[in-house]
Design an enzyme around this catalytic site. Structure first.
Site, PDB file in Angstrom:
ATOM      1  N   ASP A 181    -124.320  24.268  77.749  1.00 24.98           N
ATOM      2  CA  ASP A 181    -125.744  23.598  77.304  1.00 24.98           C
ATOM      3  C   ASP A 181    -125.419  22.226  77.936  1.00 24.98           C
ATOM      4  O   ASP A 181    -125.151  21.243  78.563  1.00 24.98           O
ATOM      5  CB  ASP A 181    -124.596  23.079  75.465  1.00 24.98           C
TER       6      ASP A 181
ATOM      7  N   TYR B 119    -120.638  17.133  72.674  1.00 25.03           N
ATOM      8  CA  TYR B 119    -122.181  16.564  71.929  1.00 25.03           C
ATOM      9  C   TYR B 119    -122.793  17.626  72.156  1.00 25.03           C
ATOM     10  O   TYR B 119    -123.090  17.868  73.163  1.00 25.03           O
ATOM     11  CB  TYR B 119    -122.493  15.255  71.957  1.00 25.03           C
TER      12      TYR B 119
ATOM     13  N   TYR C 189    -128.880   7.163  63.920  1.00 25.21           N
ATOM     14  CA  TYR C 189    -127.673   6.500  64.038  1.00 25.21           C
ATOM     15  C   TYR C 189    -127.708   5.393  62.459  1.00 25.21           C
ATOM     16  O   TYR C 189    -126.754   4.605  62.904  1.00 25.21           O
ATOM     17  CB  TYR C 189    -126.524   7.107  64.425  1.00 25.21           C
TER      18      TYR C 189
ATOM     19  N   LYS D 285    -134.687  17.803  76.232  1.00 22.28           N
ATOM     20  CA  LYS D 285    -134.577  16.318  76.879  1.00 22.28           C
ATOM     21  C   LYS D 285    -135.398  16.329  78.126  1.00 22.28           C
ATOM     22  O   LYS D 285    -136.759  15.848  77.233  1.00 22.28           O
ATOM     23  CB  LYS D 285    -133.277  15.778  77.235  1.00 22.28           C
TER      24      LYS D 285
HETATM   25  C1  PLP Z   1    -129.050  15.611  73.082  1.00 21.10           C
HETATM   26  C2  PLP Z   1    -128.257  16.773  73.423  1.00 21.10           C
HETATM   27  C3  PLP Z   1    -128.523  17.459  72.620  1.00 21.10           C
HETATM   28  C4  PLP Z   1    -129.380  17.931  71.073  1.00 21.10           C
HETATM   29  O1  PLP Z   1    -130.378  17.448  71.526  1.00 21.10           O
HETATM   30  P1  PLP Z   1    -132.051  16.488  70.595  1.00 21.10           P
HETATM   31  O2  PLP Z   1    -132.784  17.253  70.987  1.00 21.10           O
HETATM   32  O3  PLP Z   1    -131.453  14.974  70.575  1.00 21.10           O
HETATM   33  O4  PLP Z   1    -131.219  17.979  68.968  1.00 21.10           O
HETATM   34  C5  PLP Z   1    -127.612  18.735  72.409  1.00 21.10           C
HETATM   35  N1  PLP Z   1    -126.519  18.880  73.703  1.00 21.10           N
HETATM   36  C6  PLP Z   1    -126.980  18.113  74.440  1.00 21.10           C
HETATM   37  C7  PLP Z   1    -125.005  18.081  75.476  1.00 21.10           C
HETATM   38  C8  PLP Z   1    -127.034  16.547  74.277  1.00 21.10           C
HETATM   39  O5  PLP Z   1    -127.636  15.725  75.586  1.00 21.10           O
END
Ligand code: PLP
Length: 436
Positions: A254, A153, A25, A283
């Site tokens: 997620d 997100y 960004y 992550k």
């Molecule tokens: C960081 C994140 C993503 C995206 O993961 P990247 O490895 O950056 O593509 C998707 N969902 C959540 C909840 C996240 O925190």
């Protein structure tokens, strides 16, 4: 051949960076501060000018064991000596199989199958695609949309972006390209408040209206991360699970940010005692060593997808199941599960609560909230990114705010004195420099 100008002539790394390199960004030519990291060890980053910073970010939720961790380095070195990569089509290997078994073992019960993806966003793409293929294979080809929550997100690729908050996810910019999804209001009832049953009313109505065009509901359980660092009530999640079952929709959790202990439970879904049909992790999966993510699904989802044309799941990244990443993930999970991680998270929660409490007194602060090893100070106005990062660095800490949010999620191994240093630096900076 293009000539590369001025790469050596005493120019700073930052100056060279600004000419050619994109950051997350960012804009090329940006004047916002940039700090040069030389190395990292434990919970500290060392800058090239010798300054040491206590890391409050875990490199965006990932470096849960800190940096330069001997067990992870050793796992990587051992795997490099065998093979760092081999294609996953028609071939398999111990690191990937062991990782899949381990993930199935530690996630909620009905999740039994694992798709190894190369980043969180890709894991979300895979989850969405699974949901759509599942709907088609179940005889509901018109169920092609997904219901998501405002304030969510899910990543930066197009499928993932389509389910991000429409405002912070910049949906107007890509309006012609993004899949139109359905959005429910952000959950309102706080994690630790008395449950307010009206919180899911709007969601309930949206599902009643649109269920026959929906394949799934996607959400970040309990903690909405980059979309606003908001912690909501477990009963909200239980109600979503009930409504998904009622309407025959899949629930996609997620847990890319929340997975592997960050909220005090191994997975945030456990706060509500439920299991999703599809789960995304990423992550912290390799302890921040390198990129790897995974999408888990129930056997029912897998078997249904296999039961109808094309009879296979239509995805397969080049670096799928990368052995090096899998070997490090195995070592990271072992390190985590053999550590007293619950006590560590509880201690971090206490340290963050105590340390950030003083922020509540500051006029520019709107809210302070802590859950597990996540501490959030929400400001009334967006912070000044020309000033704040440098002010934190001057106080020996690494904190990277965004918008109105100053937040930390330290490595799980951070000791109490470092937590105290980190939080007092935040109080100090917000007291002196918050105003634009
Ligand atoms: C960081 C994140 C993503 C995206 O993961 P990247 O490895 O950056 O593509 C998707 N969902 C959540 C909840 C996240 O925190």
């Amino acid at each position: 051949m293009k000539s590369i100008r001025g790469t050596t002539s005493g120019e700073t790394l930052t100056a060279r960076d600004r000419r050619h390199v994109w950051h997350p960004y960012s804009s090329i030519g940006s004047e916002l501060p940039l700090f040069e990291v030389q190395s990292a060890r434990g919970v500290r980053l060392t800058l090239t000018d010798g300054r040491e910073l206590i890391d409050g970010m875990s490199s965006w939720w990932s470096a849960i064991h800190g940096y330069n961790v001997p067990a992870l380095n050793a796992a990587a070195e051992a795997q490099i000596a065998r093979m760092s990569h081999v294609m996953f089509g028609g071939l398999t290997h111990e690191p990937a199989v062991r990782l899949a078994e381990r993930l199935v073992e530690i996630t909620p019960a009905p999740l039994e199958t694992v798709f190894l993806a190369d980043s969180g966003s890709v894991a979300v793409e895979v989850a969405l695609k699974m949901a759509l293929q599942f709907a088609a294979a179940s005889g509901h080809p018109s169920r092609q949309r997904v219901l998501a929550l405002r304030g969510g997100y899910h990543g930066d690729t197009f499928g993932a972006m389509s389910v991000c908050d429409p405002v912070t996810g910049m949906h107007t910019l890509f309006a012609g390209t993004l899949a139109p999804q359905i959005f429910a209001p952000r959950p309102n009832c706080r994690f630790d408040a008395v449950w307010d049953p009206t919180d899911t009313l709007a969601l309930e109505q949206l599902l009643a209206t649109h269920a026959d065009t929906l394949a799934a509901v996607i959400l970040e359980p309990i903690v909405q991360g980059a979309g606003g660092m908001w912690f909501y009530h477990p009963d909200y999640l239980r109600e979503v699970r009930r409504l998904c079952d009622h309407h025959g929709l899949l629930l996609i959790a997620d847990e890319i940010a929340t997975g592997f202990g960050r909220t005090g439970r191994l997975f945030a879904c456990e706060h509500a005692g439920l299991a999703p049909d599809i789960l995304c992790v990423g992550k912290a999966l390799t302890g921040g060593f390198m990129t790897l993510a995974a999408t888990l699904a129930t056997r029912e989802v897998a078997e249904t997808i296999a039961s109808a044309p094309p009879g296979v799941f239509m995805h397969g990244p080049t670096f799928m199941g990368n052995p090096l990443a899998c070997a490090v993930a195995n070592a990271s999970l072992e390190l985590l599960l053999e550590s007293p991680w619950q006590q560590r998270i509880a201690a971090l929660e206490r340290g963050l609560c105590e340390g950030l409490a003083l922020c509540r007194e500051l006029p520019p602060v709107a809210d302070v909230r802590v859950l597990g090893a996540i501490g959030v100070v929400e400001m009334r106005e967006p912070v000044d990114m020309r000033v704040l990062p440098g002010a934190f660095v001057e106080r020996g800490v690494w904190v990277r705010p965004f918008g109105r949010l100053v937040y930390v999620m330290p490595p799980f191994v951070m000791e109490a004195p470092d937590v105290a240093h980190l939080t007092s630096a935040i109080v100090d900076v917000l007291q002196h420099t918050a105003r634009r």
